[in-house]
Scaffold this motif. Structure first.
Motif, PDB file in Angstrom:
ATOM      1  N   LEU A 134       0.824  -1.210   0.000  1.00 11.73           N
ATOM      2  CA  LEU A 134       0.000   0.000   0.000  1.00 11.73           C
ATOM      3  C   LEU A 134       0.860   1.262   0.000  1.00 11.73           C
ATOM      4  N   SER A 135       1.965   1.221   0.732  1.00 12.65           N
ATOM      5  CA  SER A 135       2.884   2.371   0.738  1.00 12.65           C
ATOM      6  C   SER A 135       3.464   2.598  -0.650  1.00 12.65           C
ATOM      7  N   ARG A 136       3.868   1.505  -1.297  1.00 11.51           N
ATOM      8  CA  ARG A 136       4.392   1.614  -2.661  1.00 11.51           C
ATOM      9  C   ARG A 136       3.323   2.145  -3.606  1.00 11.51           C
ATOM     10  N   ALA A 137       2.086   1.692  -3.417  1.00 14.23           N
ATOM     11  CA  ALA A 137       0.983   2.161  -4.261  1.00 14.23           C
ATOM     12  C   ALA A 137       0.759   3.656  -4.062  1.00 14.23           C
ATOM     13  N   GLU A 138       0.815   4.107  -2.815  1.00 11.49           N
ATOM     14  CA  GLU A 138       0.631   5.531  -2.544  1.00 11.49           C
ATOM     15  C   GLU A 138       1.749   6.354  -3.178  1.00 11.49           C
ATOM     16  N   GLU A 139       2.998   5.873  -3.069  1.00 11.04           N
ATOM     17  CA  GLU A 139       4.126   6.590  -3.659  1.00 11.04           C
ATOM     18  C   GLU A 139       3.983   6.695  -5.172  1.00 11.04           C
ATOM     19  N   GLU A 140       3.537   5.608  -5.792  1.00 14.33           N
ATOM     20  CA  GLU A 140       3.473   5.575  -7.251  1.00 14.33           C
ATOM     21  C   GLU A 140       2.216   6.233  -7.815  1.00 14.33           C
ATOM     22  N   PHE A 141       1.068   6.004  -7.152  1.00 17.01           N
ATOM     23  CA  PHE A 141      -0.197   6.460  -7.709  1.00 17.01           C
ATOM     24  C   PHE A 141      -0.910   7.512  -6.873  1.00 17.01           C
ATOM     25  N   GLY A 142      -0.487   7.745  -5.637  1.00 17.00           N
ATOM     26  CA  GLY A 142      -1.250   8.612  -4.741  1.00 17.00           C
ATOM     27  C   GLY A 142      -2.575   7.940  -4.437  1.00 17.00           C
ATOM     28  N   PHE A 143      -3.631   8.726  -4.340  1.00 14.18           N
ATOM     29  CA  PHE A 143      -4.947   8.152  -4.085  1.00 14.18           C
ATOM     30  C   PHE A 143      -5.804   8.182  -5.341  1.00 14.18           C
ATOM     31  N   ASP A 144      -5.189   8.379  -6.493  1.00 12.03           N
ATOM     32  CA  ASP A 144      -5.896   8.393  -7.770  1.00 12.03           C
ATOM     33  C   ASP A 144      -5.742   7.029  -8.425  1.00 12.03           C
ATOM     34  N   HIS A 145      -6.794   6.238  -8.366  1.00 11.35           N
ATOM     35  CA  HIS A 145      -6.766   4.889  -8.923  1.00 11.35           C
ATOM     36  C   HIS A 145      -7.813   4.810 -10.029  1.00 11.35           C
ATOM     37  N   PRO A 146      -7.417   5.064 -11.276  1.00  9.41           N
ATOM     38  CA  PRO A 146      -8.376   5.132 -12.378  1.00  9.41           C
ATOM     39  C   PRO A 146      -9.100   3.824 -12.668  1.00  9.41           C
ATOM     40  N   MET A 147      -8.617   2.708 -12.156  1.00  9.46           N
ATOM     41  CA  MET A 147      -9.251   1.423 -12.420  1.00  9.46           C
ATOM     42  C   MET A 147     -10.493   1.218 -11.539  1.00  9.46           C
ATOM     43  N   GLY A 148     -10.706   2.054 -10.534  1.00 10.21           N
ATOM     44  CA  GLY A 148     -11.850   1.914  -9.656  1.00 10.21           C
ATOM     45  C   GLY A 148     -11.548   1.150  -8.391  1.00 10.21           C
ATOM     46  N   GLY A 149     -10.391   0.589  -8.270  1.00 12.57           N
ATOM     47  CA  GLY A 149      -9.948  -0.117  -7.071  1.00 12.57           C
ATOM     48  C   GLY A 149      -8.502   0.234  -6.834  1.00 12.57           C
ATOM     49  N   LEU A 150      -7.929  -0.293  -5.812  1.00 15.71           N
ATOM     50  CA  LEU A 150      -6.522  -0.043  -5.532  1.00 15.71           C
ATOM     51  C   LEU A 150      -5.646  -0.660  -6.611  1.00 15.71           C
ATOM     52  N   THR A 151      -4.640   0.064  -7.042  1.00 17.86           N
ATOM     53  CA  THR A 151      -3.675  -0.461  -7.994  1.00 17.86           C
ATOM     54  C   THR A 151      -2.389  -0.744  -7.234  1.00 17.86           C
ATOM     55  N   ILE A 152      -2.004  -2.012  -7.201  1.00 18.27           N
ATOM     56  CA  ILE A 152      -0.825  -2.430  -6.450  1.00 18.27           C
ATOM     57  C   ILE A 152       0.337  -2.602  -7.432  1.00 18.27           C
ATOM     58  N   PRO A 153       1.434  -1.866  -7.230  1.00 16.98           N
ATOM     59  CA  PRO A 153       2.565  -1.935  -8.152  1.00 16.98           C
ATOM     60  C   PRO A 153       3.485  -3.122  -7.860  1.00 16.98           C
ATOM     61  N   CYS A 154       3.080  -4.305  -8.292  1.00 19.19           N
ATOM     62  CA  CYS A 154       3.949  -5.475  -8.198  1.00 19.19           C
ATOM     63  C   CYS A 154       3.539  -6.469  -9.279  1.00 19.19           C
ATOM     64  N   LYS A 155       4.377  -7.428  -9.522  1.00 23.07           N
ATOM     65  CA  LYS A 155       4.078  -8.441 -10.534  1.00 23.07           C
ATOM     66  C   LYS A 155       2.948  -9.333 -10.043  1.00 23.07           C
ATOM     67  N   GLU A 156       2.131  -9.781 -10.994  1.00 17.61           N
ATOM     68  CA  GLU A 156       0.990 -10.626 -10.664  1.00 17.61           C
ATOM     69  C   GLU A 156       1.417 -11.900  -9.936  1.00 17.61           C
ATOM     70  N   ALA A 157       2.492 -12.531 -10.400  1.00 14.75           N
ATOM     71  CA  ALA A 157       2.978 -13.768  -9.774  1.00 14.75           C
ATOM     72  C   ALA A 157       3.395 -13.527  -8.327  1.00 14.75           C
ATOM     73  N   THR A 158       4.016 -12.391  -8.057  1.00 10.26           N
ATOM     74  CA  THR A 158       4.430 -12.046  -6.701  1.00 10.26           C
ATOM     75  C   THR A 158       3.211 -11.876  -5.802  1.00 10.26           C
ATOM     76  N   PHE A 159       2.181 -11.210  -6.321  1.00 10.47           N
ATOM     77  CA  PHE A 159       0.970 -10.997  -5.535  1.00 10.47           C
ATOM     78  C   PHE A 159       0.252 -12.314  -5.270  1.00 10.47           C
ATOM     79  N   ILE A 160       0.198 -13.187  -6.255  1.00  7.65           N
ATOM     80  CA  ILE A 160      -0.452 -14.496  -6.080  1.00  7.65           C
ATOM     81  C   ILE A 160       0.279 -15.301  -5.012  1.00  7.65           C
TER      82      ILE A 160
END
Length: 99
Positions: free
Chosen positions: A64-90
């Motif tokens: 979430l901290s990384r997401a805030e640094e990269e995107f702030g609170f503007d998430h155009p997808m309608g949900g939180l955008t997490i800046p990591c690889k899909e495999a890492t998140f899974i």
């Protein structure tokens, strides 16, 4: 450490509050109570619905901290955008589900 945790929880609450005010198409309103939608991936974002209890996990708070640094609170997808690889998140999600 305690201040950082309180700050992360506060940020998480802000994100969830902002997410609830976003107008979403009917197809995206299938998020059950107690869950939130997150988008993960490098180029093509994949949508995951995760329990809000993940917000208490230190690794998720780091994301979430990384997401805030990269995107702030503007998430155009309608949900939180997490800046990591899909495999890492899974893998992260699997570890949380196992514990």
């Amino acid at each position: 450490m305690g201040n950082r945790f309180r700050s992360m929880v506060s940020q998480s609450k802000k994100i969830l509050k902002l997410q609830s005010f976003i107008t979403r198409p009917a197809s995206l309103t299938d998020v059950p109570k107690g869950y939130c939608a997150v988008y993960v991936g490098d180029i093509e974002k994949k949508r995951f619905v995760v329990p809000v209890c993940y917000l208490n996990h230190r690794t998720f708070q780091d994301l979430l901290s990384r997401a805030e640094e990269e995107f702030g609170f503007d998430h155009p997808m309608g949900g939180l955008t997490i800046p990591c690889k899909e495999a890492t998140f899974i893998e992260f999600k699997s570890q949380l589900n196992a514990s």
